[in-house]
Design an enzyme around this catalytic site. Structure first.
Site, short mmCIF file in Angstrom:
data_model
loop_
_atom_site.label_atom_id
_atom_site.label_comp_id
_atom_site.label_asym_id
_atom_site.label_seq_id
_atom_site.Cartn_x
_atom_site.Cartn_y
_atom_site.Cartn_z
N ARG A 191 8.23 11.40 6.35
CA ARG A 191 9.02 10.38 7.05
C ARG A 191 9.58 9.30 6.12
O ARG A 191 10.26 8.39 6.56
CB ARG A 191 8.16 9.73 8.13
CG ARG A 191 7.85 10.69 9.27
CD ARG A 191 6.67 10.24 10.10
NE ARG A 191 6.43 11.17 11.21
CZ ARG A 191 5.82 12.34 11.11
NH1 ARG A 191 5.37 12.76 9.94
NH2 ARG A 191 5.65 13.11 12.15
N PHE B 126 11.27 -1.82 13.08
CA PHE B 126 9.89 -1.37 12.98
C PHE B 126 9.84 -0.11 12.11
O PHE B 126 10.01 1.01 12.59
CB PHE B 126 9.30 -1.10 14.36
CG PHE B 126 7.83 -0.84 14.34
CD1 PHE B 126 6.93 -1.88 14.21
CD2 PHE B 126 7.33 0.45 14.45
CE1 PHE B 126 5.56 -1.65 14.19
CE2 PHE B 126 5.96 0.70 14.44
CZ PHE B 126 5.08 -0.36 14.30
N HIS C 4 -10.60 1.03 11.34
CA HIS C 4 -9.67 0.15 10.63
C HIS C 4 -8.21 0.52 10.94
O HIS C 4 -7.36 -0.35 11.13
CB HIS C 4 -9.95 0.24 9.13
CG HIS C 4 -9.14 -0.70 8.30
ND1 HIS C 4 -7.82 -0.49 7.99
CD2 HIS C 4 -9.47 -1.86 7.71
CE1 HIS C 4 -7.36 -1.48 7.25
NE2 HIS C 4 -8.35 -2.33 7.06
N VAL D 18 -2.45 5.03 6.98
CA VAL D 18 -2.91 6.41 7.08
C VAL D 18 -4.32 6.40 7.65
O VAL D 18 -5.19 5.66 7.17
CB VAL D 18 -2.87 7.12 5.70
CG1 VAL D 18 -3.41 8.54 5.81
CG2 VAL D 18 -1.45 7.12 5.16
N TRP E 24 0.83 -1.21 0.00
CA TRP E 24 0.00 0.00 0.00
C TRP E 24 0.86 1.25 0.00
O TRP E 24 1.98 1.25 0.50
CB TRP E 24 -0.90 0.01 1.24
CG TRP E 24 -2.12 -0.84 1.08
CD1 TRP E 24 -2.21 -2.19 1.20
CD2 TRP E 24 -3.43 -0.37 0.76
NE1 TRP E 24 -3.49 -2.60 0.99
CE2 TRP E 24 -4.27 -1.51 0.71
CE3 TRP E 24 -3.98 0.88 0.51
CZ2 TRP E 24 -5.62 -1.42 0.43
CZ3 TRP E 24 -5.33 0.97 0.23
CH2 TRP E 24 -6.14 -0.17 0.19
N GLU F 260 -0.26 -7.88 7.08
CA GLU F 260 0.39 -9.15 6.75
C GLU F 260 1.87 -9.19 7.14
O GLU F 260 2.51 -10.24 7.03
CB GLU F 260 0.23 -9.44 5.26
CG GLU F 260 -1.18 -9.77 4.83
CD GLU F 260 -2.10 -8.55 4.69
OE1 GLU F 260 -3.33 -8.73 4.77
OE2 GLU F 260 -1.59 -7.43 4.50
#
Length: 160
Positions: free
Chosen positions: A127, A113, A88, A82, A26, A59
């Protein structure tokens, strides 16, 4: 700014470490920036490893676990979530964070991470490690994973 107080990055020869970059699909512009930062960090640390993709941030933990089970010393998890108008965002962020933490703890593997959890697209772009970005979270997550993997190896060989 969230990068305030970050430590200086200490590089070392990490060519002996088995490392993988794991990235969600994504938000490709941001994710590609994160991947670029991760690859720059690997080069700075003289490390290499495969780039693997999963459909989304949700995932990442299951794929990270599969890599941990295969003996990787470090897994760098990169993704972007986002905030939208539904819960969600919270579910995906919590699942990714908890899942990646579980992989690190259950398998004693360094997990970088590099999951951005942002309120809007601009925060993610800031970022992503792109030419106009203020921060490079892909680089930071990779450096952290490599430094942690080195420390875990030191702990494993330390005599009590």
């Amino acid at each position: 700014m969230s990068g305030d107080g970050s430590p200086e990055t200490e590089t070392f020869d990490a060519s002996h470490l088995k490392v993988a970059i794991l990235a969600a699909s994504w938000h490709s512009q941001v994710t590609d920036g994160l991947i670029g930062g991760a690859q720059r960090a690997l080069a700075d640390f003289n490390a290499s490893g495969p780039l693997l993709r999963v459909p989304g941030t949700f995932e990442l933990p299951v794929a990270a676990k599969a890599l941990a089970v295969q003996g990787y010393d470090a897994v760098v998890a990169l993704g972007v979530v986002v905030r939208g108008g539904t819960p969600h965002f919270d579910y995906v962020c919590n699942a990714a964070t908890d899942g990646l933490t579980r992989v690190a703890l259950d398998h004693t593997v360094a997990v970088g991470f590099g999951v951005l959890t942002c309120d809007n697209d601009q925060q993610a772009l800031d970022r992503a490690g792109l030419p106009h970005s203020r921060e490079d979270k892909g680089y930071e997550a990779t450096a952290a994973a490599l430094l942690t993997a080195r420390t875990l190896k030191e702990i494993a060989t330390a005599t009590p």
